[in-house]
Design an enzyme around this catalytic site. Structure first.
Site, short mmCIF file in Angstrom:
data_model
loop_
_atom_site.label_atom_id
_atom_site.label_comp_id
_atom_site.label_asym_id
_atom_site.label_seq_id
_atom_site.Cartn_x
_atom_site.Cartn_y
_atom_site.Cartn_z
N HIS A 210 -1.25 32.11 61.45
CA HIS A 210 -1.42 30.67 61.67
C HIS A 210 -0.22 30.12 62.43
CE1 HIS A 210 -4.44 30.90 58.45
NE2 HIS A 210 -4.89 29.76 58.92
N ASP A 280 -11.08 34.94 64.87
CA ASP A 280 -10.44 34.01 63.95
C ASP A 280 -10.15 32.75 64.76
OD1 ASP A 280 -9.24 32.95 61.69
OD2 ASP A 280 -7.95 34.68 61.32
#
Length: 357
Positions: A210, A280
């Site tokens: 992230h 993702d």
């Protein structure tokens, strides 16, 4: 193929058709707990025939602010509205693993699900009860795609994003596969698509993708592929999510999401996977901080990714710009038309596995 090349000339109708094919390859997030015919997301779903949307309970950077999910009745109304406005079948997806990764929380009135780590301490009968209940909760809410289960191995106890959050069943591939199958079977019984993640393995990493670049070259091992091999060979894998991890053993240039060597040569050619590959979230730091939008969409599609996920949590990506960017790359030859056609074929095949209502 010549027909398609001629069909997608500069004339507007042909471009509009190609935009819809590109739209089928997109899963996007949006703000709001309800929609109307005038909502921006509804207009985008209809204009581009978007393949899917992803729902979140809270805004990533404003945890106290509700994004899409506040109660069972509200969520059911939202998903019903989205389906009624969609002109083609639509994936309505969430991340509902259990434990800390759950968008449908008990605080909002949903039944809680324990983490993978806790479930792994149960026998198969209890695990099935847990996941049957979870599948029913999703079904009742109108969700038809769950970004779960995690099949990453807990090989690194210091891993903060997998082991640290108790998202892995075990460091043993057989145990991971056992519980993943139970989860996937419960979802399938309710006509919900499961998405196994994060290929080719995120369990040995030290960092969180992230935030930025994650290199697993020195920690990853081929044992992390074993759950994928088993679930592909057993016919259970309908969707596989890529990991934004860099692994020089597989590709010396690109992280797995953008890697032809990982997604096509390894996952498709070597492991024999024929289903949908979904990225993702492409707004995560490991990708967004290092590549332009043009590079991200071109590399990911050319690598073999069929559906591109833009959660619109970490930043905001306008769907019009996204479609136009991909369209330009197809028309200038940077993305082969054949990749768009392949992905559309896989996406449409995926929809035959769930009964859309």
């Amino acid at each position: 193929m010549l027909f398609f090349q001629n069909a997608y000339a500069s004339e507007m109708p042909q471009d509009e058709l190609l935009k819809k094919m590109i739209g089928r390859m997109l899963i996007v997030g949006f703000d709001g707990q309800s929609v109307t015919k005038d909502s921006q997301i509804v207009k985008q779903i209809q204009k581009y025939h978007l393949g899917g949307i992803i729902l979140f309970d809270r805004h990533f950077n404003e945890r106290t602010k509700t994004k899409n999910i506040s109660s069972p009745s509200q969520l059911k109304t939202l998903t019903s509205s989205l389906k009624s406005f969609a002109l083609k079948p639509l994936l309505i997806s969430v991340d509902q693993e259990g434990g800390k990764v759950a968008r449908l929380k008990s605080a909002y009135g949903f039944e809680a699900t324990p983490s993978a780590k806790i479930v792994s301490e149960m026998d198969a009968y209890m695990a099935k009860r847990i996941y049957d209940n979870l599948a029913k909760t999703l079904k009742d809410a109108g969700i038809n795609c769950n970004f779960a289960p995690v099949v990453d191995l807990a090989v690194n106890p210091q891993n903060r994003v997998i082991a640290g959050l108790k998202r892995s069943y075990s460091n043993e591939p057989k145990e991971v596969t056992k519980y993943a199958k139970i989860f996937m079977n419960s979802l399938r019984d309710k006509n919900i698509i499961s998405v196994i993640k994060h290929f080719p393995g995120h369990g040995s990493s030290l960092e969180d993708s992230h935030n930025g670049f994650v290199d697993i070259s020195k920690t990853w091992s081929e044992i992390e592929l074993e759950p994928y091999i088993e679930l592909i060979h057993s016919g259970d894998a309908d969707m596989i999510m890529t990991a934004h991890v860099f692994n020089s053993n597989l590709d010396e240039l690109y992280p797995s999401t953008l890697s032809y060597k990982a997604n096509t040569e390894l996952l498709r050619d070597k492991l024999g996977y024929k289903g949908v590959i979904v990225s993702d979230d492409l707004q995560m730091g490991a990708i967004a901080k290092h590549y332009t939008l043009e590079q991200i969409v071109t590399l990911s599609i050319n690598s073999g990714v069929d559906m591109l996920l833009f959660g619109n949590q970490l930043s905001y990506q306008n769907s019009d710009e996204l479609v136009e960017t991909i369209l330009a790359q197809v028309k200038n030859g940077a993305i082969p038309l054949s990749r768009i056609l392949e992905s559309n074929s896989r996406v449409e095949q995926l929809f035959t596995k769930i009964k859309i209502k």
